[in-house]
Each structure stands twice: as structure tokens, then as C-alpha cells.
Design a protein around this motif. Structure first.
Motif, PDB file in Angstrom:
ATOM      1  N   GLN A  10      62.792  11.210  72.355  1.00  0.00           N
ATOM      2  CA  GLN A  10      61.917   9.880  72.710  1.00  0.00           C
ATOM      3  C   GLN A  10      60.561  10.167  72.974  1.00  0.00           C
ATOM      4  OE1 GLN A  10      64.080   9.030  76.777  1.00  0.00           O
ATOM      5  NE2 GLN A  10      64.465   6.781  75.935  1.00  0.00           N
ATOM      6  N   THR A  11      59.648   9.551  72.360  1.00  0.00           N
ATOM      7  CA  THR A  11      58.269   9.701  72.671  1.00  0.00           C
ATOM      8  C   THR A  11      57.503   8.344  73.073  1.00  0.00           C
ATOM      9  OG1 THR A  11      57.717   9.022  70.343  1.00  0.00           O
ATOM     10  CG2 THR A  11      58.489  10.995  70.633  1.00  0.00           C
ATOM     11  N   GLU A  12      56.667   8.447  73.679  1.00  0.00           N
ATOM     12  CA  GLU A  12      55.906   7.349  74.250  1.00  0.00           C
ATOM     13  C   GLU A  12      54.330   7.620  74.122  1.00  0.00           C
ATOM     14  OE1 GLU A  12      56.796   6.132  78.449  1.00  0.00           O
ATOM     15  OE2 GLU A  12      58.553   6.723  77.942  1.00  0.00           O
ATOM     16  N   PHE A  18      42.853  16.172  66.371  1.00  0.00           N
ATOM     17  CA  PHE A  18      42.039  17.825  66.194  1.00  0.00           C
ATOM     18  C   PHE A  18      40.601  17.148  65.963  1.00  0.00           C
ATOM     19  CE2 PHE A  18      46.359  18.514  64.467  1.00  0.00           C
ATOM     20  CZ  PHE A  18      46.618  19.635  65.057  1.00  0.00           C
ATOM     21  N   GLY A  19      39.881  17.605  67.088  1.00  0.00           N
ATOM     22  CA  GLY A  19      38.566  16.935  67.064  1.00  0.00           C
ATOM     23  C   GLY A  19      38.380  15.617  66.949  1.00  0.00           C
ATOM     24  N   ALA A  20      37.626  14.830  65.949  1.00  0.00           N
ATOM     25  CA  ALA A  20      37.557  13.484  65.861  1.00  0.00           C
ATOM     26  C   ALA A  20      38.834  12.704  65.246  1.00  0.00           C
ATOM     27  CB  ALA A  20      36.224  13.041  65.230  1.00  0.00           C
ATOM     28  N   ILE A  21      39.591  13.835  64.534  1.00  0.00           N
ATOM     29  CA  ILE A  21      40.637  13.411  63.493  1.00  0.00           C
ATOM     30  C   ILE A  21      41.947  13.095  64.525  1.00  0.00           C
ATOM     31  CG2 ILE A  21      42.120  13.711  61.433  1.00  0.00           C
ATOM     32  CD1 ILE A  21      39.576  15.547  60.685  1.00  0.00           C
ATOM     33  N   ALA A  22      42.650  11.780  64.353  1.00  0.00           N
ATOM     34  CA  ALA A  22      43.877  11.852  64.596  1.00  0.00           C
ATOM     35  C   ALA A  22      44.940  12.209  63.696  1.00  0.00           C
ATOM     36  CB  ALA A  22      43.736  10.129  65.306  1.00  0.00           C
ATOM     37  N   ALA A  23      45.644  13.189  64.043  1.00  0.00           N
ATOM     38  CA  ALA A  23      46.814  13.554  63.359  1.00  0.00           C
ATOM     39  C   ALA A  23      48.156  12.667  63.500  1.00  0.00           C
ATOM     40  CB  ALA A  23      47.013  14.993  63.430  1.00  0.00           C
ATOM     41  N   MET A  24      48.154  12.274  64.653  1.00  0.00           N
ATOM     42  CA  MET A  24      49.264  11.496  65.137  1.00  0.00           C
ATOM     43  C   MET A  24      48.728  10.274  66.065  1.00  0.00           C
ATOM     44  SD  MET A  24      52.066   9.996  64.892  1.00  0.00           S
ATOM     45  CE  MET A  24      52.780  10.972  63.337  1.00  0.00           C
ATOM     46  N   ASN A  25      48.947   8.967  65.929  1.00  0.00           N
ATOM     47  CA  ASN A  25      48.272   8.271  66.702  1.00  0.00           C
ATOM     48  C   ASN A  25      49.416   7.454  67.476  1.00  0.00           C
ATOM     49  OD1 ASN A  25      46.437   6.834  68.392  1.00  0.00           O
ATOM     50  ND2 ASN A  25      45.885   5.423  66.456  1.00  0.00           N
ATOM     51  N   ASP A  26      49.537   7.375  68.612  1.00  0.00           N
ATOM     52  CA  ASP A  26      50.608   6.310  69.641  1.00  0.00           C
ATOM     53  C   ASP A  26      51.886   6.063  69.089  1.00  0.00           C
ATOM     54  OD1 ASP A  26      50.213   4.662  71.727  1.00  0.00           O
ATOM     55  OD2 ASP A  26      49.972   2.893  70.304  1.00  0.00           O
ATOM     56  N   SER A  55      58.906  20.230  68.814  1.00  0.00           N
ATOM     57  CA  SER A  55      59.377  21.412  69.225  1.00  0.00           C
ATOM     58  C   SER A  55      58.858  22.352  70.256  1.00  0.00           C
ATOM     59  CB  SER A  55      59.767  22.205  68.035  1.00  0.00           C
ATOM     60  OG  SER A  55      58.179  22.406  67.067  1.00  0.00           O
ATOM     61  N   GLY A  56      57.769  21.917  70.872  1.00  0.00           N
ATOM     62  CA  GLY A  56      57.001  22.601  72.035  1.00  0.00           C
ATOM     63  C   GLY A  56      56.165  23.603  71.558  1.00  0.00           C
ATOM     64  N   LEU A  57      55.528  23.411  70.313  1.00  0.00           N
ATOM     65  CA  LEU A  57      54.573  24.408  69.972  1.00  0.00           C
ATOM     66  C   LEU A  57      53.332  24.010  70.247  1.00  0.00           C
ATOM     67  CD1 LEU A  57      56.252  25.468  66.304  1.00  0.00           C
ATOM     68  CD2 LEU A  57      56.238  26.750  68.380  1.00  0.00           C
ATOM     69  N   ILE A  58      52.867  22.944  69.969  1.00  0.00           N
ATOM     70  CA  ILE A  58      51.540  22.418  70.559  1.00  0.00           C
ATOM     71  C   ILE A  58      51.779  21.390  71.344  1.00  0.00           C
ATOM     72  CG2 ILE A  58      50.474  23.617  68.589  1.00  0.00           C
ATOM     73  CD1 ILE A  58      50.268  20.726  67.104  1.00  0.00           C
ATOM     74  N   ALA A  59      50.589  21.233  72.314  1.00  0.00           N
ATOM     75  CA  ALA A  59      50.449  20.200  73.321  1.00  0.00           C
ATOM     76  C   ALA A  59      50.031  18.635  72.644  1.00  0.00           C
ATOM     77  CB  ALA A  59      49.882  20.599  74.393  1.00  0.00           C
ATOM     78  N   PRO A  60      50.439  17.519  73.056  1.00  0.00           N
ATOM     79  CA  PRO A  60      49.833  16.289  72.453  1.00  0.00           C
ATOM     80  C   PRO A  60      48.574  16.161  73.318  1.00  0.00           C
ATOM     81  CG  PRO A  60      51.689  16.190  74.121  1.00  0.00           C
ATOM     82  CD  PRO A  60      51.734  17.502  73.819  1.00  0.00           C
ATOM     83  N   ALA A 208      61.774   6.707  59.769  1.00  0.00           N
ATOM     84  CA  ALA A 208      60.492   6.089  60.267  1.00  0.00           C
ATOM     85  C   ALA A 208      59.504   6.269  59.276  1.00  0.00           C
ATOM     86  CB  ALA A 208      60.290   6.706  61.493  1.00  0.00           C
ATOM     87  N   LEU A 209      58.682   5.131  58.773  1.00  0.00           N
ATOM     88  CA  LEU A 209      57.603   5.561  57.983  1.00  0.00           C
ATOM     89  C   LEU A 209      56.448   5.391  58.506  1.00  0.00           C
ATOM     90  CD1 LEU A 209      59.874   3.223  56.388  1.00  0.00           C
ATOM     91  CD2 LEU A 209      58.405   4.179  54.493  1.00  0.00           C
ATOM     92  N   PHE A 210      55.399   6.286  58.264  1.00  0.00           N
ATOM     93  CA  PHE A 210      54.407   6.351  59.116  1.00  0.00           C
ATOM     94  C   PHE A 210      53.146   6.882  58.448  1.00  0.00           C
ATOM     95  CE2 PHE A 210      53.643  10.872  60.144  1.00  0.00           C
ATOM     96  CZ  PHE A 210      54.439  11.361  59.599  1.00  0.00           C
ATOM     97  N   LYS A 211      52.018   6.666  58.733  1.00  0.00           N
ATOM     98  CA  LYS A 211      50.770   7.181  58.100  1.00  0.00           C
ATOM     99  C   LYS A 211      49.842   7.370  59.243  1.00  0.00           C
ATOM    100  CE  LYS A 211      47.887   7.155  54.139  1.00  0.00           C
ATOM    101  NZ  LYS A 211      47.234   6.497  52.975  1.00  0.00           N
ATOM    102  N   GLY A 212      49.954   8.488  60.118  1.00  0.00           N
ATOM    103  CA  GLY A 212      48.867   8.705  61.110  1.00  0.00           C
ATOM    104  C   GLY A 212      49.405   7.656  62.200  1.00  0.00           C
ATOM    105  N   ARG A 213      50.113   6.606  62.124  1.00  0.00           N
ATOM    106  CA  ARG A 213      50.823   5.832  63.027  1.00  0.00           C
ATOM    107  C   ARG A 213      52.173   5.333  62.522  1.00  0.00           C
ATOM    108  NH1 ARG A 213      49.935   0.418  62.264  1.00  0.00           N
ATOM    109  NH2 ARG A 213      48.538  -0.292  60.379  1.00  0.00           N
ATOM    110  N   LEU A 214      53.007   4.800  63.352  1.00  0.00           N
ATOM    111  CA  LEU A 214      54.267   4.329  62.920  1.00  0.00           C
ATOM    112  C   LEU A 214      54.068   3.025  62.187  1.00  0.00           C
ATOM    113  CD1 LEU A 214      57.098   5.332  62.929  1.00  0.00           C
ATOM    114  CD2 LEU A 214      57.318   4.052  65.295  1.00  0.00           C
ATOM    115  N   LEU A 215      54.617   2.824  61.005  1.00  0.00           N
ATOM    116  CA  LEU A 215      54.575   1.690  60.288  1.00  0.00           C
ATOM    117  C   LEU A 215      55.969   1.003  60.271  1.00  0.00           C
ATOM    118  CD1 LEU A 215      52.880   2.836  57.103  1.00  0.00           C
ATOM    119  CD2 LEU A 215      51.744   1.943  59.248  1.00  0.00           C
ATOM    120  N   ALA A 216      57.085   1.458  60.370  1.00  0.00           N
ATOM    121  CA  ALA A 216      58.418   0.761  60.554  1.00  0.00           C
ATOM    122  C   ALA A 216      59.515   1.917  60.827  1.00  0.00           C
ATOM    123  CB  ALA A 216      58.610   0.228  59.028  1.00  0.00           C
ATOM    124  N   VAL A 217      60.334   1.364  61.547  1.00  0.00           N
ATOM    125  CA  VAL A 217      61.770   2.242  61.825  1.00  0.00           C
ATOM    126  C   VAL A 217      62.944   1.493  61.737  1.00  0.00           C
ATOM    127  CG1 VAL A 217      62.698   3.720  63.555  1.00  0.00           C
ATOM    128  CG2 VAL A 217      60.268   3.175  63.814  1.00  0.00           C
TER     129      VAL A 217
END
Lengths: 312, 238
Positions: A10-12, A18-26, A55-60, A208-217
């Protein structure tokens, strides 16, 4: 409560910058126990970052997520004990033998009887006869099999597969896909990251289809229906001018005609197709073929990506 | 503790299959023991006290180069090898903690370095008795013993810290090896000073060297441990 028992991921509002770049958003996501869940996105869309967070490797950067009821950030070690990760490249120790590669990880995961468990997985993945060979001498497909065995050696509840068939020839890719099919159990959840849409269509219960953010599930079939509806294609012996306007059945949503082919949008084709065919025959149409128009996941994906790019 | 042991044995198994590391670990100690024996053999007959002292001090210096240089190759490969094989991420995905991983990698380099140094010293003493008929009193005295059993491990520790730091930024094993060797040179400066002295190595000099090494090791290991976090490895390492 029932929902919580079923859901293993479950993610919320999960976000990683990474700096100014959002690798995953919301990212808001829920993956259920025992399902094969496809995470589809183009290269650089944040698939690997998401797997690393889950998998608990890097922090959000912000947001939160739970894996098998454990919170990322707080319970990372416990999460890593319960998940298996197949990274994008097999990452084997080429100077170690096949058996030593697997035994090393079995011991790190503190598997009860590492030697026995290693043997069991090598036999299961048909690598037992190559056990004393150096991992560096295996073919690409074999290496991938060994890497999957490594991800499973501690019997994880959740298995993350990051591009499991990337870079493999069609034969090896098929072998790996068949292997993934065999890994489906009620107890194990598989989180499959891929940009191979055919693979996702074949293997996944939901995507789930996404590109930086979720588009459809959703279920791939449901998603296609939701976006395109269900359509019946009817090939006629010859084109009938004005036929599309003459059909006039209340359940028909839309009719398109291209020469002697009709594409008709329906909500319940199983029930409505016989009525439709009767009506066309009544109108004097000579029907050659009737079939359902199948939209590929690729069409859906490309349309969603295009829409997303236009929005951005 | 169990996981540290698993890492150490994996590193050794890999190192034994790496010719560069294996040959270095065999030949470097032999060359150093040979050179030390030459110094002591020549020194025993020299009547000029200053020259004899310089030769004995030089012999001792070889036993300090060993623990500093041997772990460099092992530690450099243990990191660069993981990078080259892309094996770090699967390793980090296991329940191993950052400190267990760091300790496993560090001990896998420090233990052989210290072991080989002490074994070489034993070999040196044995051959010394065979060649000279006795161990010269200036060779087996408290400062020498303090150097071999106190300073050597500290040098190995410092050397591993420097190598792990350098390797986190390097992408090539040879480059990591060269930069790390360069990085540990400052630790050898006091030893070079010994050899230019006309007085024998004494406990005071050994003490000063020991304190300096402890301070330097703490600083280097502090930064190495900071660099050795999952987050850093996966997002910052080259």
C-alpha cells in the motif's frame, strides 16, 4: 479490516525526488496478496526507484508505504527479510560457482537449511547439473534463472521483478516468462516492472501505467474496456450505404463504417451481438465475419502516454 | 556476526580466484621478507653503529609496507568487483545491515593483511636464525614487537578505510588501487623518517606513530562508514 488483510503493498502519496527531478510523484497504489501486478512505464519513468523504495533500499522524499504490514523507512530490515528482488541486471558473482552464488544469499537471508534449500531451488530451476560451473560461464537466460532463484531462496511473500526479460533473446525471454507463470501462488505477490506490454498483458492480473505519476490502474481487460468500450467488428459482403443509420437498436452506443466493415460499440456484446446480427440480416446485410475488436495493452499504453505528455 | 562471517568468506573465495590479488598476496610478502633478510644479514657485520641501525630500521619498514599495501588490492576489488558485476544491489536487498556489510568488507581485507604480515615476520625470524645463527638483539626487541603487533593492524585498518573511500568513487580496480596506494602514503612517512634516523626505533616513536594512526583511522573510517549507506551506494556511487 478485510481490505488490509488482502493488501500486501500500500502506498500513499509516495514521492521520491533526486534534486529537482521527481523520479516518482504522489504514487497511491494497492497490491493484493497473490496477484501478479504489472508496473508499466517507459525507461526512466521511475520503475527502479519505486522498487528500491518498496523493498526498503532507499527512502521516499515524502509519502508512506507499507509492505506486508511493515512500514518502509521504519521496518526496512524486516521488509527485506520478506521480499525478494530481481534487479534489472542479474548481478551474479561471476567468479563464484552457481551453487556458491545461491548458498551465499541463502546464508545472508539466514535460511534454516541453506544447503538443502539451495539444492531444491537449483533442481527446480534446472540448474543442478551446472552447480559447479562459474556463474560467468552461464548463458544470459541461465543467469536470469539463477538470479530469480536467488530472489526466491528465502521464500519471500513479495517478489519484485525489475525487467525480468530485458536483453534476453526471444527463447530465453519465453523461458523466463514460463518460469514467472510457475511462481504464481496464492501466498506470493509478484510485482512485475516492465515495459514489455505483451508480457504484462499475458502475465498480470492487474497493471498500473505510469510515467513519473500514476496514469491508470486495473485489470488489463477492464482498463481497455474502460477506455475504449467493447466493440464488435462485422465484415459485410458488400458496403451498404446508410446501413449504420438504419440499425437503430437502443443498446448501440456508436457505429462506425469503413467500406464494408462496421465497428459497433456495445456495453454487453455477449447479449447484444445476436440481436445485432438479426437486425443486420433483417436489413438485408450479408454478414461474412463477426468478431470482437481487441485493443492491445500497447494501444492503451501509447494513448495514455500521449495524453500525459500533452497534459504536461 | 553470522552475516559478517558470510561476507568475509565470500570475499576470500572471490579473492582466491583473482590472480591479481592472489599473486600480490604471495609475492609481496616474499619480496619484503627477502629484502628484510638482506638488510639484517648485511647489518650484522657492519661495525659503524649508525649504518647498522639504518639497515635494521629499513628491515622493519618492510613489515609496515606489507599490512598497508596487501589490503588495498583486496578491498579495492571487493568494491569495484561488485560495481563491475552489478552485484551490489542484490546484496543490499538482503537483510544485512550497512555496518555488517562494511565490517565484512573491511575484515575480509584486514585479516589476510595482518595474518600475512605476522606469518612473514615468523618466516623472517626463522630464516634469520638459519642464516645468522641468532636473531640480532636490535631486531626482536619491544619497539619491533610493538610495531609488528600494534602498528601493523592499525596501518591495515587505515589502508582499508582509504581504499573503501576511494573505491566508492572509482569505476576501475586499477585506478582505485593506484589512488588508494597514494592515499596511504602519508601513513608511511614516519616510517621513512625512521630509516633516516641514526637511532634505533624506540617505543616513544612507535607510540607517536600509533596515536597518529588511530586519529587518522578514526577520521577515515568515519567517512567510509558514512559513504557505506544503502542510500549513498545506490544513489551516489559511480
Amino acid at each position: 479490516m478485510k481490505q488490509e488483510q488482502c493488501s500486501v503493498i500500500q502506498t500513499e502519496h509516495l514521492t521520491r525526488n533526486f534534486g529537482a527531478i521527481a523520479a516518482m510523484n504522489d504514487l497511491d497504489l494497492e497490491v493484493n496478496k497473490g496477484e501478479v501486478f504489472g508496473f508499466l512505464g517507459p525507461n526512466g519513468a521511475g520503475k527502479t526507484t519505486t522498487v528500491r523504495m518498496l523493498s526498503g533500499l532507499i527512502a521516499p522524499t515524502s509519502g508512506k508505504a507499507t509492505i506486508v504490514g511493515l512500514e518502509i523507512g521504519r521496518d526496512n530490515r524486516a521488509i527485506r527479510e520478506r521480499v525478494g528482488v530481481l534487479t534489472e541486471t542479474p548481478g551474479l558473482y561471476k567468479r563464484l560457482s552457481v551453487v556458491d552464488n545461491l548458498l551465499f544469499f541463502a546464508k545472508l537471508y539466514a535460511v534454516r537449511d541453506p544447503e538443502r534449500q539451495t539444492e531444491q531451488y537449483l533442481r527446480l530451476f534446472e540448474l543442478w547439473n551446472r552447480r559447479d560451473d562459474l556463474a560467468g560461464t552461464l548463458s544470459k537466460g541461465m543467469r536470469q534463472k539463477l538470479a530469480i532463484a536467488r530472489a526466491l531462496i528465502h521464500e519471500p511473500q513479495v517478489l519484485f521483478l525489475d525487467e525480468p526479460t530485458a536483453g534476453l533473446d526471444p527463447e530465453a525471454a519465453l523461458m523466463v516468462r514460463k518460469l514467472i507463470e510457475t511462481l504464481r501462488t496464492k501466498e506470493r505477490t509478484i510485482f512485475l516492472c516492465t515495459h514489455n506490454l505483451d508480457e504484462a498483458d499475458r502475465l498480470c492480473d492487474r497493471v498500473a501505467l505510469f510515467k513519473g505519476r500514476l496514469l491508470a490502474v486495473g485489470d488489463p481487460r477492464e482498463l481497455k474496456e474502460r477506455l475504449y468500450g467493447r466493440r464488435t467488428v462485422i465484415h459485410l459482403a458488400e458496403a451498404h450505404a446508410g446501413l449504420e443509420d438504419a440499425i437503430k437498436l437502443p443498446f448501440i452506443k456508436k457505429v462506425e463504417r469503413m467500406d464494408n466493415t462496421l465497428v459497433i460499440s456495445l456495453s454487453n456484446p455477449e447479449k447484444e451481438n445476436p440481436l445485432l446480427v438479426n437486425r443486420l440480416v433483417e436489413l438485408g446485410a450479408e454478414i461474412q465475419f463477426v468478431k470482437e475488436l481487441r485493443v492491445s495493452l500497447e494501444d492503451l499504453y501509447l494513448d495514455l502516454m500521449e495524453e500525459n505528455d500533452a497534459t504536461d | 556476526m553470522q552475516r559478517i562471517k558470510v561476507i568475509v568468506f565470500k570475499e576470500w573465495r572471490e579473492s582466491l580466484r583473482n590472480k591479481m590479488i592472489l599473486l600480490g598476496a604471495i609475492f609481496l610478502p616474499l619480496v619484503m621478507v627477502g629484502a628484510s633478510l638482506v638488510m639484517v644479514y648485511q647489518g650484522r657485520a657492519i661495525e659503524v653503529p649508525g649504518a647498522q641501525v639504518a639497515l635494521f630500521n629499513t628491515a622493519l619498514m618492510y613489515f609496515l609496507i606489507m599490512p598497508a599495501i596487501i589490503p588495498v588490492a583486496i578491498a579495492a576489488y571487493s568494491i569495484i568487483g561488485e560495481k563491475e558485476q552489478a552485484s551490489m544491489e542484490p546484496l543490499l536487498a538482503t537483510p544485512i545491515s550497512d555496518s555488517e556489510l562494511f565490517l565484512g568488507k573491511a575484515l575480509a581485507s584486514v585479516i589476510p593483511a595482518i595474518g600475512l604480515t605476522w606469518a612473514s615476520f615468523g618466516l623472517f625470524l626463522g630464516v634469520c636464525i638459519l642464516l645468522v645463527g641468532e636473531i640480532p638483539p636490535h631486531v626482536l626487541n619491544p619497539p619491533w614487537i610493538a610495531v609488528i603487533f600494534g602498528i601493523s593492524p592499525l596501518l591495515s585498518l587505515f589502508s582499508v578505510g582509504v581504499t573503501l573511500l576511494v573505491s566508492s568513487r572509482a569505476t576501475d580496480a586499477r585506478a582505485a588501487y593506484q589512488f588508494s596506494t597514494f592515499g596511504i602514503l602519508p601513513a608511511l612517512i614516519p616510517l621513512i623518517v625512521y630509516t633516516s634516523k641514526k637511532t634505533l626505533v624506540n617505543l616513544w616513536l612507535v607510540g607517536v606513530e600509533g596515536v597518529l594512526l588511530i586519529v587518522a583511522s578514526v577520521i577515515v573510517l568515519y567517512f567510509a562508514i558514512k559513504v557505506f549507506s544503502r542510500e549513498q551506494i545506490l544513489t551516489r556511487w559511480k
